[in-house]
Design a protein around this motif. Structure first.
Motif, PDB file in Angstrom:
ATOM      1  N   ASP A 164       0.847  -1.184   0.000  1.00 40.76           N
ATOM      2  CA  ASP A 164       0.000   0.000   0.000  1.00 40.76           C
ATOM      3  C   ASP A 164       0.892   1.247   0.000  1.00 40.76           C
ATOM      4  O   ASP A 164       1.403   1.656   1.049  1.00 40.76           O
ATOM      5  CB  ASP A 164      -0.889  -0.030   1.246  1.00 40.76           C
ATOM      6  N   PRO A 165       1.125   1.869  -1.164  1.00 37.02           N
ATOM      7  CA  PRO A 165       2.041   3.012  -1.231  1.00 37.02           C
ATOM      8  C   PRO A 165       1.425   4.281  -0.646  1.00 37.02           C
ATOM      9  O   PRO A 165       0.216   4.486  -0.692  1.00 37.02           O
ATOM     10  CB  PRO A 165       2.289   3.176  -2.732  1.00 37.02           C
ATOM     11  N   TYR A 166       2.287   5.128  -0.108  1.00 33.36           N
ATOM     12  CA  TYR A 166       1.850   6.421   0.420  1.00 33.36           C
ATOM     13  C   TYR A 166       1.852   7.456  -0.697  1.00 33.36           C
ATOM     14  O   TYR A 166       2.651   7.385  -1.632  1.00 33.36           O
ATOM     15  CB  TYR A 166       2.764   6.878   1.554  1.00 33.36           C
ATOM     16  N   ARG A 167       0.956   8.411  -0.559  1.00 32.63           N
ATOM     17  CA  ARG A 167       0.866   9.518  -1.498  1.00 32.63           C
ATOM     18  C   ARG A 167       1.057  10.832  -0.745  1.00 32.63           C
ATOM     19  O   ARG A 167       0.668  10.968   0.423  1.00 32.63           O
ATOM     20  CB  ARG A 167      -0.506   9.526  -2.187  1.00 32.63           C
ATOM     21  N   ALA A 168       1.645  11.817  -1.429  1.00 29.09           N
ATOM     22  CA  ALA A 168       1.767  13.153  -0.860  1.00 29.09           C
ATOM     23  C   ALA A 168       0.419  13.855  -0.980  1.00 29.09           C
ATOM     24  O   ALA A 168      -0.205  13.867  -2.046  1.00 29.09           O
ATOM     25  CB  ALA A 168       2.837  13.943  -1.594  1.00 29.09           C
ATOM     26  N   VAL A 169      -0.040  14.424   0.124  1.00 33.27           N
ATOM     27  CA  VAL A 169      -1.293  15.187   0.146  1.00 33.27           C
ATOM     28  C   VAL A 169      -0.924  16.643   0.399  1.00 33.27           C
ATOM     29  O   VAL A 169      -0.336  16.973   1.439  1.00 33.27           O
ATOM     30  CB  VAL A 169      -2.251  14.661   1.235  1.00 33.27           C
ATOM     31  N   LEU A 170      -1.254  17.514  -0.557  1.00 34.13           N
ATOM     32  CA  LEU A 170      -0.811  18.908  -0.542  1.00 34.13           C
ATOM     33  C   LEU A 170      -2.015  19.844  -0.560  1.00 34.13           C
ATOM     34  O   LEU A 170      -3.064  19.509  -1.142  1.00 34.13           O
ATOM     35  CB  LEU A 170       0.057  19.194  -1.770  1.00 34.13           C
ATOM     36  N   PRO A 171      -1.881  21.026   0.046  1.00 32.94           N
ATOM     37  CA  PRO A 171      -2.948  22.030  -0.118  1.00 32.94           C
ATOM     38  C   PRO A 171      -3.096  22.380  -1.600  1.00 32.94           C
ATOM     39  O   PRO A 171      -2.118  22.365  -2.353  1.00 32.94           O
ATOM     40  CB  PRO A 171      -2.431  23.235   0.681  1.00 32.94           C
ATOM     41  N   ARG A 172      -4.305  22.708  -2.006  1.00 32.20           N
ATOM     42  CA  ARG A 172      -4.548  22.948  -3.434  1.00 32.20           C
ATOM     43  C   ARG A 172      -3.665  24.070  -3.996  1.00 32.20           C
ATOM     44  O   ARG A 172      -3.260  24.027  -5.162  1.00 32.20           O
ATOM     45  CB  ARG A 172      -6.027  23.276  -3.658  1.00 32.20           C
ATOM     46  N   GLY A 173      -3.302  25.052  -3.166  1.00 38.74           N
ATOM     47  CA  GLY A 173      -2.482  26.144  -3.671  1.00 38.74           C
ATOM     48  C   GLY A 173      -0.992  25.942  -3.478  1.00 38.74           C
ATOM     49  O   GLY A 173      -0.196  26.859  -3.730  1.00 38.74           O
ATOM     50  N   HIS A 174      -0.554  24.774  -3.109  1.00 39.79           N
ATOM     51  CA  HIS A 174       0.867  24.507  -2.866  1.00 39.79           C
ATOM     52  C   HIS A 174       1.658  24.568  -4.179  1.00 39.79           C
ATOM     53  O   HIS A 174       1.151  24.159  -5.238  1.00 39.79           O
ATOM     54  CB  HIS A 174       1.022  23.123  -2.222  1.00 39.79           C
ATOM     55  N   PRO A 175       2.917  25.061  -4.137  1.00 38.88           N
ATOM     56  CA  PRO A 175       3.719  25.150  -5.377  1.00 38.88           C
ATOM     57  C   PRO A 175       3.885  23.823  -6.101  1.00 38.88           C
ATOM     58  O   PRO A 175       4.011  23.805  -7.335  1.00 38.88           O
ATOM     59  CB  PRO A 175       5.075  25.664  -4.862  1.00 38.88           C
ATOM     60  N   LEU A 176       3.897  22.703  -5.368  1.00 37.45           N
ATOM     61  CA  LEU A 176       4.066  21.401  -6.007  1.00 37.45           C
ATOM     62  C   LEU A 176       2.742  20.808  -6.494  1.00 37.45           C
ATOM     63  O   LEU A 176       2.741  19.776  -7.162  1.00 37.45           O
ATOM     64  CB  LEU A 176       4.732  20.418  -5.039  1.00 37.45           C
ATOM     65  N   ALA A 177       1.623  21.456  -6.143  1.00 40.24           N
ATOM     66  CA  ALA A 177       0.314  20.880  -6.475  1.00 40.24           C
ATOM     67  C   ALA A 177       0.055  20.886  -7.979  1.00 40.24           C
ATOM     68  O   ALA A 177      -0.700  20.061  -8.486  1.00 40.24           O
ATOM     69  CB  ALA A 177      -0.785  21.640  -5.748  1.00 40.24           C
ATOM     70  N   GLY A 178       0.677  21.833  -8.684  1.00 38.80           N
ATOM     71  CA  GLY A 178       0.448  21.899 -10.126  1.00 38.80           C
ATOM     72  C   GLY A 178       1.274  20.924 -10.922  1.00 38.80           C
ATOM     73  O   GLY A 178       1.073  20.778 -12.121  1.00 38.80           O
ATOM     74  N   ARG A 179       2.204  20.244 -10.274  1.00 41.02           N
ATOM     75  CA  ARG A 179       3.060  19.301 -10.981  1.00 41.02           C
ATOM     76  C   ARG A 179       2.289  18.016 -11.294  1.00 41.02           C
ATOM     77  O   ARG A 179       1.567  17.486 -10.456  1.00 41.02           O
ATOM     78  CB  ARG A 179       4.292  18.982 -10.144  1.00 41.02           C
ATOM     79  N   ARG A 180       2.464  17.517 -12.494  1.00 46.61           N
ATOM     80  CA  ARG A 180       1.762  16.292 -12.893  1.00 46.61           C
ATOM     81  C   ARG A 180       2.592  15.037 -12.633  1.00 46.61           C
ATOM     82  O   ARG A 180       2.068  13.936 -12.632  1.00 46.61           O
ATOM     83  CB  ARG A 180       1.390  16.366 -14.380  1.00 46.61           C
ATOM     84  N   THR A 181       3.885  15.235 -12.435  1.00 47.88           N
ATOM     85  CA  THR A 181       4.760  14.093 -12.171  1.00 47.88           C
ATOM     86  C   THR A 181       4.846  13.849 -10.665  1.00 47.88           C
ATOM     87  O   THR A 181       4.313  14.617  -9.855  1.00 47.88           O
ATOM     88  CB  THR A 181       6.162  14.348 -12.735  1.00 47.88           C
TER      89      THR A 181
END
Length: 292
Positions: A164-181
């Motif tokens: 069961d892999p973990y995922r990063a959960v970010l605020p919608r306005g976080h700088p990394l949130a727009g990254r698709r990779t």
């Protein structure tokens, strides 16, 4: 103590009317039947048969024991039938323990599949703390990926179900949130974190991955419930790592991204009692969990 088998011999004599007829029905010799009745009379301390014409008939004590022998015979037959049903997985009860995030995506569909094959088996299903329950036939537990059964008691078999892999959960306005990779774990090193795990193997999987990436997370908010952790992230209080099975319901104001370098993973296993593996129902449930 009265011998149950000799009581059945007495019942055969009484219902057939003679020792000779009972011996023929039972496949014994008349002398063997007479010997069994003699021993039973000694156990009872009273005569059980008396001569009547060319045969025998029961005394009051003989009638009493014959009636009880009939009841015992029915009960033994019922017990044999029930045991055969249990061996075949048609009836019985199995005890299963699971942790909350394994419920919706793993346990529920596995039980639905299991019940189509074993409709007569009752499942005692309860939430546990993730440690093997000595009273349970099967307990879902989390171990480090590649970890063995160290620390588990004797008589338990550890069966791997899924990673069961973990995922990063970010605020919608976080700088990394727009990254698709995928997000490199080290990119979260300077962030405040919302902790989503209580101390144990799940938290260890996260901390070990962070250590491999060269940092220790700064946990600004402690939380042990995934939905609440998402709420804190959505409020901008930090970032979090949540396992994929804990993201069935996603907060509308967070963004979820894969993680790499390394990817934290928790391994979900079934800890099964070795003795319970003899039951077809337990094997059936384990097979359903593996298939799901």
């Amino acid at each position: 103590m009265l011998d149950v088998r000799r009581m059945q011999v007495l019942r055969a004599v009484v219902t057939s009317g003679s020792v000779t007829a009972a011996a023929a029905n039972l496949g014994y010799t008349p002398s063997a039947v007479s010997q069994q009745i003699g021993v039973l009379e000694k156990e009872a301390g009273i005569a059980l048969l008396e001569r009547y014409g060319r045969g025998v008939r029961p005394t009051a004590a003989g009638r009493l024991l014959t009636e009880h022998a009939a009841v015992i015979g029915r009960q033994v037959s019922e017990a044999e039938t029930a045991l055969a049903d249990l061996r075949a997985g048609r009836t019985g009860q199995i005890a299963v323990r699971y942790f909350a995030t394994a419920g919706a995506d793993l346990v529920a569909p596995a039980l639905a599949r299991f019940r189509t094959e074993h409709p007569g088996v009752r499942v005692d299903l309860r939430i546990a703390d993730g440690a093997p329950d000595e009273e349970a036939d099967l307990t879902l537990v989390v171990r480090p990926r590649g970890g063995g059964p160290d620390g588990f008691g004797d008589g338990l078999r550890l069966v791997h179900l899924l990673d069961d892999p973990y995922r990063a959960v970010l605020p919608r306005g976080h700088p990394l949130a727009g990254r698709r990779t995928a997000v490199d774990l080290a990119e979260l090193a300077a962030e405040p974190w919302v902790g989503s795990e209580r101390p144990g193997p799940c938290l260890d999987a996260v901390l070990d991955a962070c250590a491999a990436a060269g940092f220790t997370p700064d946990i600004a908010v402690e939380c042990e419930e995934y939905a609440t952790a998402q709420g804190f992230v959505a409020a901008g209080l930090g970032v979090s790592l949540i396992p994929l099975t804990g993201l069935g319901s996603r907060h509308p104001h967070v963004v979820v991204r894969k993680v790499r370098g390394p990817e934290p993973v928790r391994a979900i296993h079934a800890a099964v009692r070795e003795s319970s593996l003899a039951l077809p129902a337990v094997r059936g449930l384990l097979r359903a969990l593996q298939e799901v």
